[in-house]
Design a protein around this motif. Structure first.
Motif, short mmCIF file in Angstrom:
data_model
loop_
_atom_site.label_atom_id
_atom_site.label_comp_id
_atom_site.label_asym_id
_atom_site.label_seq_id
_atom_site.Cartn_x
_atom_site.Cartn_y
_atom_site.Cartn_z
N THR B 102 0.85 -1.20 0.00
CA THR B 102 0.00 0.00 0.00
C THR B 102 0.88 1.25 0.00
N LEU B 175 -0.40 -2.45 -14.96
CA LEU B 175 -1.48 -1.59 -14.47
C LEU B 175 -2.84 -2.17 -14.83
N LEU B 178 -3.31 -4.93 -12.45
CA LEU B 178 -3.53 -4.40 -11.10
C LEU B 178 -4.98 -3.93 -10.95
N ALA B 179 -5.46 -3.25 -11.98
CA ALA B 179 -6.85 -2.80 -11.94
C ALA B 179 -7.78 -4.00 -11.83
N GLN B 182 -7.65 -5.54 -8.31
CA GLN B 182 -8.32 -4.74 -7.28
C GLN B 182 -9.83 -4.71 -7.45
N SER B 183 -10.29 -5.18 -8.59
CA SER B 183 -11.74 -5.24 -8.77
C SER B 183 -12.33 -6.56 -8.27
N ILE B 184 -11.45 -7.49 -7.85
CA ILE B 184 -11.94 -8.78 -7.33
C ILE B 184 -12.32 -8.58 -5.85
N PRO B 185 -13.58 -8.80 -5.48
CA PRO B 185 -13.97 -8.60 -4.08
C PRO B 185 -13.21 -9.52 -3.13
N LYS B 186 -12.75 -8.99 -2.03
CA LYS B 186 -11.97 -9.80 -1.07
C LYS B 186 -12.83 -10.87 -0.41
#
Lengths: 443, 292
Positions: B102, B175, B178-179, B182-186
């Motif tokens: 982060t 990138l 990465l996008a 980050q769109s995969i729900p945790k």
């Protein structure tokens, strides 16, 4: 796991925008702003645009000439820039002409390329301009122009320099092996390499192995000029090439053996000769100043090119001389002023300055007899060696097919020889017949 | 005209109004040059004169019979075989690493784009020097007794070019991944963890399938790129050794600007565009999945 809810909320909201942070926006903004001047640059139409070769030494000279002109001609100033980067000046210039962004005057143009531009009707026949022959006579190059620079009845280039090729031998290596007599023939050269290369890690002859078309002037075609006793490699009247004749096959065999024996590497070694990794290299006078600047300690002998074993002992050894000059474009608005600038370019003082700064030899018949060069040659005997060679220099053939011919030479002969996939005879014949087809295909 | 406008709802009018600038831009920048390019493909034209001669399909027939067209096609396939797996593996790896951090993530993410915005001519010259026979790479390798003829061996020259292009696009593709990551729900990973799925199972059963849109985009970009490689082989190898790095665009450039046969270059480009489109269509059929 504690940070999990924040991560989810941050990234599920806008998955595709999240990585594009402020940093990235800044970079994109800078790139966008940087591109604006390139898009909006506009040259003053009153100015004469002048492009020259992107070389440090040539630029030093051109800056002096352009500054001098601009100081004395504020009403028709020269916008000077070097030809943008590319594989060759010719390709960059053609792209510029096609996109209407080319210059008014361009330097560094060889006869073959000029003939291509002349056929397309984009450059001026200089011999139709007032005072052309007076200028040529004043510079002592009337015979050179008459013999070498006519294309379809006109002269399109004012040649600035000539650059004959010779062989440099590393003096330190020669001394280490007690070699006092330099080789003259291919056989003598291979005998020398046998001694030097087998006793050390070094290579024999530094050659540019790339498939850039213009590189063949400086190796294969130069050696052809020597092997053929100064005969041209193309017969433009009968539209025929001579690469499959005795001289061509001898040269091809020489290079084939050089690579097959490992005396020349199949990969490029930047400045390999200057770094002491090669015994010898093919170099022009223009290489002297650069070598002096970057490798001031390097000591070398300059010798004529190598010739086949059966070459007559009493015959002079010829070489090829690349020669380039200025052309004037037809769409130039201030044609009279541009022509005035070209005439201003060619004076005895400028030629002396040119020789001292660039080491390229001015295209003049009085190079060795004119007193303005005498002192310089006395102080620089290595450049005088090249000046003496101009009497035995073969000019480049003037054909609009030059790039195609040398591209074919690369494809059918040079590259197959380097990698040993064709015999010298087959390579010579294949190249010759393909080049003949090109010569006979067009005007 | 008034009846058409009357039929459209006001919000549709707003929509069309908003896309109008893009339509005008496309007409000027894309459609007009495309149509012009198609028209000169049927002509003989030397690009710097005004004289054009209509020669029908002759250019297209010549292209199909041109041995260098097929050499470029073979080289393009070789480029794809090296470039696509390598760029996907490396960019996915970088994206996975970036996804774990982060602190300074944006800094690193945008830092990787420097290669993408670098001038092709400049980095090609740098790579040429680095990979040359006595360049820095071979100097390092000679320490362990290896010298690699990066650009001088016909067998590996195209792979070396592919490595440079991977370097250029690594940040950009990372990138995109990465996008996607980050769109995969945790919550999906949490559920899987509760069900006893390990990291490797989660990666292959959740991450990879849910990254399908990113994979599809990168495959399409990579294929289109493979058909358009130019600057690196043009600057570094000139298409050699033994034509092993000849590409379609180099041939188009050669015929148009060196050989001064713009019609032939244009017909070459049209055929290459058609093949490129067919590849993209085929790959989308294979790769693209509905993950909604």
């Amino acid at each position: 796991m504690n940070s999990y809810p924040q991560i989810i909320s941050r990234h599920t909201a806008s998955p595709f925008t999240s990585p594009f942070s402020n940093h990235l926006r800044s970079i994109l903004l800078i790139a966008l702003l940087a591109s604006i001047p390139a898009c909006t640059t506009k040259v003053d139409s009153q100015n004469i645009t002048y492009w020259t070769a992107p070389s440090l030494e040539l630029s030093r000279f051109e800056k002096i000439i352009v500054d001098e002109w601009n100081d004395s001609h504020p009403d028709s100033p020269i916008d000077w820039k070097t030809i943008p980067a590319g594989i060759s000046s010719e390709e960059v210039l053609l792209t510029a002409i096609a996109t209407k962004t080319g210059p008014d005057i361009c330097a560094n143009i060889f006869g073959g390329f000029a003939s291509q531009l002349a056929d397309a009707g984009v450059i001026v026949a200089l011999d139709t301009l007032p005072g052309f022959w007076d200028l040529v006579a004043k510079r002592h190059m009337t015979n050179i122009i008459r013999n070498n620079w006519f294309y379809k009845g006109h002269v399109y280039v004012l040649p600035v320099y000539t650059n004959p090729e010779m062989i440099w031998y590393n003096k330190e290596i020669l001394n280490a092996f007690n070699i006092t007599v330099l080789p003259r023939t291919y056989g003598e050269f291979f005998d020398l390499l046998k001694v030097v290369c087998s006793a050390s890690d070094m290579y024999g002859l530094h050659i540019d192995v790339s498939s850039k078309w213009y590189r063949r002037w400086f190796d294969y075609l130069t050696f052809y000029a020597a092997a053929s006793g100064g005969s041209p490699y193309l017969d433009m009247d009968n539209k025929a090439a001579f690469f499959d004749q005795e001289a061509g096959i001898a040269v091809t065999t020489f290079f084939h053996k050089l690579f097959a024996k490992g005396y020349a590497p199949k990969f490029e070694i930047q400045d390999g000769f200057q770094k002491g990794l090669f015994l010898a290299a093919i170099k022009g006078a223009g290489d002297i100043v650069r070598t002096k600047r970057i490798y001031p300690e390097l000591q070398y002998h300059i010798a004529p090119l190598l010739v086949p074993d059966n070459y007559p002992a009493d015959s002079p050894i010829y070489t090829l001389a690349e020669s380039k000059g200025l052309v004037l474009f037809n769409n130039t608005i201030q044609k009279d002023q541009a022509w005035d600038f070209m005439r201003h370019y060619f004076t005895d003082e400028h030629d002396s300055l040119w020789l001292a700064i660039t080491n390229y030899l001015p295209v003049r018949e009085d190079l060795l007899s004119n007193s303005i060069f005498k002192l310089y040659f006395e102080d620089n005997p290595e450049i005088k060696r090249y000046a003496v060679t101009t009497a035995f220099s073969v000019p480049l053939s003037i054909t609009p097919h030059t790039v195609q011919i040398q591209t074919i030479l690369n494809r059918e002969l040079w590259q197959p020889i380097i990698y040993g996939i064709k015999s010298p005879l087959a390579a010579s014949r294949d190249a010759n017949s393909a080049i003949n087809r090109i010569l006979r295909s067009g005007p | 005209m008034n009846s058409i406008l009357a039929k459209l709802k006001s919000n549709e009018l707003v929509g069309y109004g908003l896309i109008l600038p893009y339509l005008i831009y496309s007409l000027i920048i894309w459609v007009y040059p495309l149509m012009w390019g198609i028209s000169i493909a049927f002509k003989r034209w030397n690009i710097i004169s005004t004289e054009k001669t209509f020669i029908g399909l002759s250019n297209f027939i010549q292209v199909i019979h041109d041995p260098l067209f097929w050499i470029a096609f073979k080289n393009t396939l070789y480029f794809m075989v090296v470039f696509i797996p390598l760029s996907i593996f490396l960019s996915l790896s970088v994206a996975l690493l970036l996804n774990r951090i982060t602190f300074l993530r944006s800094f690193f993410a945008s830092g990787y784009l420097i290669s993408y915005v670098s001038a092709g001519v400049a980095y090609s010259i740098v790579f040429n020097l680095m990979f040359s026979g006595n360049g820095i790479i071979n100097t390092w390798l000679s320490g362990i007794g290896i010298t690699i003829p990066w650009f001088s061996s016909p067998k590996i020259a195209m792979a070396s070019i592919a490595i440079i292009v991977v370097w250029k696009f690594l940040g950009y593709y990372s990138l995109i991944f990465l996008a996607g990551l980050q769109s995969i729900p945790k919550t999906i990973y949490e559920s899987a963890e509760i069900d006893g799925a390990g990291r490797i199972t989660q990666f292959f059963r959740i991450t990879i399938p849910l990254l399908n849109p990113s994979f599809t985009i990168i495959f399409i970009f990579a294929i289109m790129l493979s058909f358009n490689v130019f600057t690196e082989p043009y600057m570094i190898t000139g298409g050699g050794p033994l034509d092993s790095t000849q590409t379609f665009v180099m041939q188009i450039y050669y015929h148009t600007f060196t050989n001064l046969h713009a019609g032939y270059g244009s017909s070459f480009a049209i055929i290459v565009a058609a093949i490129s489109f067919a590849f993209v269509f085929f790959i989308r059929k294979i790769v693209e999945k509905d993950i909604a």
